[in-house]
Design a protein around this motif. Sequence first.
Motif, PDB file in Angstrom:
ATOM      1  N   ALA A 102      48.212  34.256  48.179  1.00 58.75           N
ATOM      2  CA  ALA A 102      47.088  33.318  48.183  1.00 58.75           C
ATOM      3  C   ALA A 102      45.970  33.784  47.264  1.00 58.75           C
ATOM      4  CB  ALA A 102      46.561  33.133  49.604  1.00 58.75           C
ATOM      5  N   VAL A 103      45.730  35.091  47.224  1.00 64.41           N
ATOM      6  CA  VAL A 103      44.651  35.620  46.381  1.00 64.41           C
ATOM      7  C   VAL A 103      45.067  35.668  44.920  1.00 64.41           C
ATOM      8  CG1 VAL A 103      43.264  37.673  45.879  1.00 64.41           C
ATOM      9  CG2 VAL A 103      43.563  36.915  48.243  1.00 64.41           C
ATOM     10  N   PHE A 104      46.252  36.209  44.632  1.00 63.14           N
ATOM     11  CA  PHE A 104      46.666  36.352  43.236  1.00 63.14           C
ATOM     12  C   PHE A 104      46.902  34.994  42.573  1.00 63.14           C
ATOM     13  CE2 PHE A 104      47.963  40.650  44.750  1.00 63.14           C
ATOM     14  CZ  PHE A 104      47.085  41.354  43.932  1.00 63.14           C
ATOM     15  N   LEU A 105      47.391  34.016  43.324  1.00 64.69           N
ATOM     16  CA  LEU A 105      47.589  32.678  42.765  1.00 64.69           C
ATOM     17  C   LEU A 105      46.271  32.076  42.300  1.00 64.69           C
ATOM     18  CD1 LEU A 105      49.276  30.117  42.248  1.00 64.69           C
ATOM     19  CD2 LEU A 105      48.951  29.519  44.652  1.00 64.69           C
ATOM     20  N   TYR A 106      45.206  32.337  43.057  1.00 60.68           N
ATOM     21  CA  TYR A 106      43.917  31.707  42.733  1.00 60.68           C
ATOM     22  C   TYR A 106      43.112  32.469  41.690  1.00 60.68           C
ATOM     23  CZ  TYR A 106      44.462  27.779  45.749  1.00 60.68           C
ATOM     24  OH  TYR A 106      44.905  26.591  46.271  1.00 60.68           O
ATOM     25  N   GLY A 139      39.096  43.598  40.502  1.00 62.88           N
ATOM     26  CA  GLY A 139      39.573  43.324  41.858  1.00 62.88           C
ATOM     27  C   GLY A 139      41.086  43.266  41.932  1.00 62.88           C
ATOM     28  N   VAL A 140      41.716  42.697  40.899  1.00 60.93           N
ATOM     29  CA  VAL A 140      43.181  42.633  40.864  1.00 60.93           C
ATOM     30  C   VAL A 140      43.771  44.038  40.860  1.00 60.93           C
ATOM     31  CG1 VAL A 140      45.145  42.055  39.388  1.00 60.93           C
ATOM     32  CG2 VAL A 140      43.373  40.351  39.824  1.00 60.93           C
ATOM     33  N   VAL A 141      43.221  44.924  40.020  1.00 59.47           N
ATOM     34  CA  VAL A 141      43.720  46.300  39.962  1.00 59.47           C
ATOM     35  C   VAL A 141      43.572  46.979  41.314  1.00 59.47           C
ATOM     36  CG1 VAL A 141      43.339  48.569  38.931  1.00 59.47           C
ATOM     37  CG2 VAL A 141      43.298  46.531  37.485  1.00 59.47           C
ATOM     38  N   GLY A 283      39.381  44.400  46.938  1.00 60.97           N
ATOM     39  CA  GLY A 283      39.849  43.795  45.695  1.00 60.97           C
ATOM     40  C   GLY A 283      39.821  42.283  45.750  1.00 60.97           C
ATOM     41  N   ALA A 284      40.258  41.706  46.890  1.00 57.92           N
ATOM     42  CA  ALA A 284      40.251  40.247  47.030  1.00 57.92           C
ATOM     43  C   ALA A 284      38.831  39.702  46.971  1.00 57.92           C
ATOM     44  CB  ALA A 284      40.914  39.850  48.343  1.00 57.92           C
ATOM     45  N   SER A 285      37.890  40.430  47.557  1.00 56.34           N
ATOM     46  CA  SER A 285      36.485  39.993  47.514  1.00 56.34           C
ATOM     47  C   SER A 285      35.970  39.980  46.077  1.00 56.34           C
ATOM     48  CB  SER A 285      35.620  40.916  48.376  1.00 56.34           C
ATOM     49  OG  SER A 285      36.040  40.879  49.722  1.00 56.34           O
ATOM     50  N   LEU A 286      36.340  40.994  45.290  1.00 56.99           N
ATOM     51  CA  LEU A 286      35.924  41.035  43.883  1.00 56.99           C
ATOM     52  C   LEU A 286      36.576  39.905  43.089  1.00 56.99           C
ATOM     53  CD1 LEU A 286      36.025  44.879  43.133  1.00 56.99           C
ATOM     54  CD2 LEU A 286      34.009  43.433  43.383  1.00 56.99           C
ATOM     55  N   VAL A 287      37.840  39.620  43.387  1.00 56.10           N
ATOM     56  CA  VAL A 287      38.522  38.509  42.719  1.00 56.10           C
ATOM     57  C   VAL A 287      37.796  37.196  42.990  1.00 56.10           C
ATOM     58  CG1 VAL A 287      40.621  37.103  42.710  1.00 56.10           C
ATOM     59  CG2 VAL A 287      40.796  39.597  42.645  1.00 56.10           C
ATOM     60  N   LEU A 288      37.476  36.943  44.256  1.00 55.92           N
ATOM     61  CA  LEU A 288      36.806  35.691  44.609  1.00 55.92           C
ATOM     62  C   LEU A 288      35.417  35.612  43.999  1.00 55.92           C
ATOM     63  CD1 LEU A 288      37.893  35.309  48.342  1.00 55.92           C
ATOM     64  CD2 LEU A 288      38.832  34.167  46.337  1.00 55.92           C
TER      65      LEU A 288
END
Length: 314
Positions: A102-106, A139-141, A283-288
């Motif tokens: 869900a996170v990487f797709l977005y 965030g991905v890393v 990481g997910a928080s940084l991605v968002l």
Amino acid sequence: MSQPRKGADLFLLQLMLLLCAIWGSQQVAIKLAAEDIAPLLQVALRSGIAAVLVSLLLLWRGVAGGWLAATWRGGLLAGVLFALEFFFIAEGLRHTTASHMAVFLYTAPIFSALGLHLLLPGERLQPLQWLGIALCFGGVVLAFGAGQGWSELDAGMLLGDLLGLCAGLAWGLTTVVVRGSRLSEAPSALTLWYQLAVSFVLLLGYALLFVDLPAPRWTALAIGSVLLQGVVVSFLSYLAWFWLLRRYLASNMTVFSFMTPMFGVSFGVLLLDEPLSLNFLIGASLVLLGIALVSGADWLRRRVARARGAMDPV
């Protein structure tokens, strides 16, 4: 004369909450039914069901005929990318969790912003958006587990996460194709039909010709997952999104859509009992946050300018 777009209101918030919950449930539904019907077959059938429904809608409206000659090249390319997106999702969910997917797709808005920056002069990225891209990839890393020793990483989950990132890339490139071709002027339902019809043919053909899939067991869970994805997600929710785009400011809708990965992560934890590491949460928080800065930069600048204007003495 086009209808003026409205700003955010309670109705938009309520409907976007529903849509984001629906979109966030996709990966969880695929994962839940994976033992009864292979993920690759699920995503192929979802596209086929939705393509039939959109075809009936286009025939009823009678709006597609004049656009086919002008849009078929872009439509085919968008369809191939859409097929790749769901191929990567289906394969990735065999290795990683629905929460991670869900996170990487977005991350898709990041890739579309980079592509549009390179292709369209009017889509140049601003400094705030570059900061968002840096935060997103940082965030991905971190979400991949870079805070641990690489020897401790689960190779299977790492592959699944990478496929999720590839799905986000394919989705982002689909947006670039749509914006950079005649599809940007075509009816939205026709663009959706290209993506669904082409992906159905490619995914089902690949599944039948090149993959030794187990025979599906048509349990209530399997049927429910396919119908949820084909009717509710790929048909009804997408049409609702396009309907909202004609009535509300796209920037406001984009900001609300950031709730989708949060629903995906929450459903994965609650329904699939998926674990969440501290690395992944940070990481997910940084991605968002990065996606919010890239996609919502114009909205944020307007809000800041409005706030400054309110504080200036008359």
